[in-house]
Design an enzyme around this catalytic site. Structure first.
Site, PDB file in Angstrom:
ATOM      1  N   HIS A  38      -4.221  -6.327 -32.940  1.00  0.00           N
ATOM      2  CA  HIS A  38      -2.965  -6.003 -33.604  1.00  0.00           C
ATOM      3  C   HIS A  38      -1.903  -6.974 -33.145  1.00  0.00           C
ATOM      4  CE1 HIS A  38       0.453  -3.734 -35.093  1.00  0.00           C
ATOM      5  NE2 HIS A  38      -0.421  -3.171 -35.907  1.00  0.00           N
ATOM      6  N   ASP A  43      -7.023   1.277 -38.289  1.00  0.00           N
ATOM      7  CA  ASP A  43      -7.838   1.065 -39.485  1.00  0.00           C
ATOM      8  C   ASP A  43      -9.323   1.150 -39.219  1.00  0.00           C
ATOM      9  OD1 ASP A  43      -5.767   0.865 -41.202  1.00  0.00           O
ATOM     10  OD2 ASP A  43      -5.494  -1.271 -40.890  1.00  0.00           O
TER      11      ASP A  43
HETATM   12  N1  ACO Z   1     -11.793 -10.544 -33.907  1.00  0.00           N
HETATM   13  C1  ACO Z   1     -12.052 -11.593 -33.095  1.00  0.00           C
HETATM   14  N2  ACO Z   1     -11.102 -12.315 -32.462  1.00  0.00           N
HETATM   15  C2  ACO Z   1      -9.825 -11.943 -32.673  1.00  0.00           C
HETATM   16  C3  ACO Z   1      -9.477 -10.852 -33.503  1.00  0.00           C
HETATM   17  C4  ACO Z   1     -10.510 -10.134 -34.119  1.00  0.00           C
HETATM   18  N3  ACO Z   1     -10.259  -9.078 -34.898  1.00  0.00           N
HETATM   19  N4  ACO Z   1      -8.134 -10.733 -33.499  1.00  0.00           N
HETATM   20  C5  ACO Z   1      -7.653 -11.695 -32.729  1.00  0.00           C
HETATM   21  N5  ACO Z   1      -8.679 -12.440 -32.218  1.00  0.00           N
HETATM   22  C6  ACO Z   1      -8.575 -13.542 -31.247  1.00  0.00           C
HETATM   23  C7  ACO Z   1      -8.083 -14.825 -31.903  1.00  0.00           C
HETATM   24  O1  ACO Z   1      -9.148 -15.609 -32.363  1.00  0.00           O
HETATM   25  C8  ACO Z   1      -7.331 -15.455 -30.769  1.00  0.00           C
HETATM   26  O2  ACO Z   1      -8.276 -16.021 -29.876  1.00  0.00           O
HETATM   27  P1  ACO Z   1      -7.919 -17.371 -29.059  1.00  0.00           P
HETATM   28  O3  ACO Z   1      -6.782 -16.980 -28.160  1.00  0.00           O
HETATM   29  O4  ACO Z   1      -9.180 -17.704 -28.344  1.00  0.00           O
HETATM   30  O5  ACO Z   1      -7.551 -18.402 -30.093  1.00  0.00           O
HETATM   31  C9  ACO Z   1      -6.698 -14.273 -30.032  1.00  0.00           C
HETATM   32  O6  ACO Z   1      -7.570 -13.166 -30.299  1.00  0.00           O
HETATM   33  C10 ACO Z   1      -5.288 -13.940 -30.522  1.00  0.00           C
HETATM   34  O7  ACO Z   1      -5.340 -13.771 -31.926  1.00  0.00           O
HETATM   35  P2  ACO Z   1      -4.111 -13.971 -32.934  1.00  0.00           P
HETATM   36  O8  ACO Z   1      -4.655 -14.263 -34.299  1.00  0.00           O
HETATM   37  O9  ACO Z   1      -3.121 -14.908 -32.344  1.00  0.00           O
HETATM   38  O10 ACO Z   1      -3.484 -12.520 -32.927  1.00  0.00           O
HETATM   39  P3  ACO Z   1      -2.421 -12.026 -33.919  1.00  0.00           P
HETATM   40  O11 ACO Z   1      -1.557 -11.093 -33.157  1.00  0.00           O
HETATM   41  O12 ACO Z   1      -1.747 -13.105 -34.665  1.00  0.00           O
HETATM   42  O13 ACO Z   1      -3.322 -11.244 -35.009  1.00  0.00           O
HETATM   43  C11 ACO Z   1      -4.339  -9.579 -36.318  1.00  0.00           C
HETATM   44  C12 ACO Z   1      -3.320  -9.887 -35.207  1.00  0.00           C
HETATM   45  C13 ACO Z   1      -3.991 -10.349 -37.614  1.00  0.00           C
HETATM   46  C14 ACO Z   1      -4.241  -8.074 -36.642  1.00  0.00           C
HETATM   47  C15 ACO Z   1      -5.764  -9.964 -35.816  1.00  0.00           C
HETATM   48  O14 ACO Z   1      -6.055  -9.300 -34.607  1.00  0.00           O
HETATM   49  C16 ACO Z   1      -6.851  -9.677 -36.870  1.00  0.00           C
HETATM   50  O15 ACO Z   1      -7.087 -10.511 -37.746  1.00  0.00           O
HETATM   51  N6  ACO Z   1      -7.509  -8.487 -36.771  1.00  0.00           N
HETATM   52  C17 ACO Z   1      -8.517  -8.104 -37.727  1.00  0.00           C
HETATM   53  C18 ACO Z   1      -7.853  -7.565 -38.972  1.00  0.00           C
HETATM   54  C19 ACO Z   1      -7.277  -6.181 -38.753  1.00  0.00           C
HETATM   55  O16 ACO Z   1      -7.936  -5.288 -38.249  1.00  0.00           O
HETATM   56  N7  ACO Z   1      -6.007  -6.004 -39.214  1.00  0.00           N
HETATM   57  C20 ACO Z   1      -5.349  -4.702 -39.144  1.00  0.00           C
HETATM   58  C21 ACO Z   1      -4.069  -4.768 -38.449  1.00  0.00           C
HETATM   59  S1  ACO Z   1      -3.448  -3.133 -38.250  1.00  0.00           S
HETATM   60  C22 ACO Z   1      -2.666  -2.757 -39.678  1.00  0.00           C
HETATM   61  O17 ACO Z   1      -2.321  -3.553 -40.531  1.00  0.00           O
HETATM   62  C23 ACO Z   1      -2.409  -1.298 -39.856  1.00  0.00           C
END
Ligand code: ACO
Length: 435
Positions: free
Chosen positions: A312, A370
């Site tokens: 998140h 979710d």
């Molecule tokens: N699976 C694997 N790796 C992940 C995931 C994931 N779901 N989420 C983040 N990471 C990793 C990234 O690759 C990154 O790794 P790195 O540091 O080695 O490059 C690190 O964790 C940080 O990730 P960011 O993308 O910078 O995190 P951000 O805060 O921007 O993203 C997000 C948040 C978009 C929700 C992301 O975690 C994601 O895509 N999750 C899956 C989709 C999801 O479940 N969305 C629902 C959100 S809740 C809602 O809307 C109610």
């Protein structure tokens, strides 16, 4: 908003340093007011994705991502989920405080009076393909409400704003259920106003005119909880879109349609659908045995695969909604005797593996709401493509409350971000034969 301090920004290029006021909210980080920065320095700030930018002042919802805290108008989500129903939560978000019994009755009465949609709208659906994604149908139909309810579109009139808010909250379940019924080729079900908001929605989704629909209390409570947990979430992508659309003076139905479009994406509201699709994919690859292989793929940066339902932007320790939804998930699986269903067993195993894996632990990637809400909805019999529609239904109140807050601000301005331009500088167009 109080000012006690100032922040000074200095430059290495000879631009004189400037002072900015620093405001304190009631909780949360201080904010530096940089509104006069361009005038004073000729420079913009650069913050794509709004990682450090407060786009507005708000009194509605507060999130502390480090503590895993979510408050609607000051009330913790854990208390609201246990002590209130969705319509009380709607009243709270719109009005600032929880209703007393008389206020609750009055509010419910107003919502119930507006649950039907204009009969002509039913013909709108015929224009869509039966296999259209229901979110595509919803974006269109909610936008179209502005063509039917002209009498409440004066956004400067608080009474009109209130009527539009009530109409949206009341009609969303009807429209979402109609989008589903249309996809199934089944007759639309009219709302039945002696049922609760959640039970009425379930009847419109799963009932048919041929037999009486008897709502299951555990499932109704689970749905009501999904609605409460998704009702608002401060300045996320869809809410910011609603505010931005509304800042131009667009009508509330058009603004909510813009919010629905934004919610659709898999990084936002589409995550619960994407999560179920991911579980199905693992299941097709061989189920629980293949989780390890899938997790390996997720960790490989070149694969661009993410573990959907994990992580998140704001909650970096845990998502308080996920905790509540997990509880509901087990209640529903027990009620329906589904604990041994292969897909649910797979989800539970994936949860366990990811919670113990260093990659996820180090990056503070926990299951978000979710992950569990997708599982609960599937258990209830909701088709996967309806998940995001239900999120949109729940979030409508948050969007409209935030929109109303913005419109009531005395110095509200159209939203107009700036840019860092890195494209071609001015050049002349050559005649086509010389290019
Ligand atoms: N699976 C694997 N790796 C992940 C995931 C994931 N779901 N989420 C983040 N990471 C990793 C990234 O690759 C990154 O790794 P790195 O540091 O080695 O490059 C690190 O964790 C940080 O990730 P960011 O993308 O910078 O995190 P951000 O805060 O921007 O993203 C997000 C948040 C978009 C929700 C992301 O975690 C994601 O895509 N999750 C899956 C989709 C999801 O479940 N969305 C629902 C959100 S809740 C809602 O809307 C109610």
């Amino acid at each position: 908003m109080t000012t006690q301090q100032k922040a000074t920004l200095s430059f290495e290029d000879g631009t004189p340093s400037v002072d900015f006021p620093v405001y304190k909210g009631t909780v949360g980080p201080d904010v530096v007011d940089i509104r006069k920065m361009y005038g004073a320095t000729g420079k913009f700030t650069f913050d794509p994705g709004f990682l450090s930018t407060a786009s507005c002042e708000s009194k509605i919802t507060y999130i502390d991502g480090d503590k895993g805290e979510l408050l609607y108008r000051g009330y913790p989500i854990e208390q609201l989920a246990v002590n209130c129903d969705y319509l009380e939560t709607c009243y709270l978000l719109l009005n600032g405080d929880l209703p007393n019994p008389a206020q609750k009755k009055d509010f419910e009465g107003r919502v119930l009076k507006h649950t039907m949609i204009h009969e002509q709208m039913t013909r709108f659906f015929q224009g869509f393909r039966r296999d259209a994604h229901p979110m595509a149908v919803l974006v269109g139909c909610v936008g179209a409400l502005s063509a039917f309810y002209h009498d409440s579109l004066d956004i400067q009139n608080p009474e009109h704003r209130f009527v539009s808010a009530i109409r949206l909250i009341a009609k969303m379940p009807t429209l979402v259920a109609m989008a589903y019924k249309y996809s199934q080729g089944q007759p639309f079900m009219y709302p039945q106003n002696n049922l609760s908001y959640a039970a009425n929605f379930m009847r419109m989704m799963f009932g048919t005119p041929c037999e009486e629909y008897v709502p299951n209390d555990v499932l109704v409570r689970a749905l009501d909880r999904i609605l409460i947990l998704h009702a608002d979430h401060e300045q996320n992508a869809s809410t910011s879109t609603v505010r931005l659309a509304g800042s131009s003076g667009a009508n509330p139905f058009a603004c909510i349609a813009a919010g629905i479009a934004t919610l659709w994406g898999p990084a936002h509201g589409g995550a619960n659908e994407a999560c179920l699709l991911m579980l199905n994919e693992i299941q097709e690859r061989g189920g629980v045995e293949k989780i390890g292989e899938f997790v390996k793929e997720v960790k490989d940066k070149n694969s661009h695969t993410r573990l959907m339902g994990f992580g998140h932007r704001v909650y970096k320790n845990y998502d308080p909604r996920a905790k509540l939804m997990r509880e509901t998930c087990h209640e529903v699986l027990n009620e329906l005797g589904l604990h041994n269903d292969p897909l649910f067993a797979l989800a539970m195993k994936l949860e366990q593996i990811a919670l113990e894996d260093d990659y996820f632990v180090q990056r503070k990637l926990y299951p978000n709401v979710d992950f569990y809400s997708g599982i609960v909805q599937r258990a209830m019999g909701m088709p996967t493509e309806m998940f995001t529609c239900i999120f949109a239904l729940a979030r409508t109140v948050g969007w409209i409350a935030q929109w109303g807050e913005m419109i009531s601000e005395p110095d509200q301005k159209i939203g107009r971000p700036r840019q860092l331009f890195t494209g071609a500088t001015r050049r002349d167009v050559k005649p086509i034969g010389n290019r």
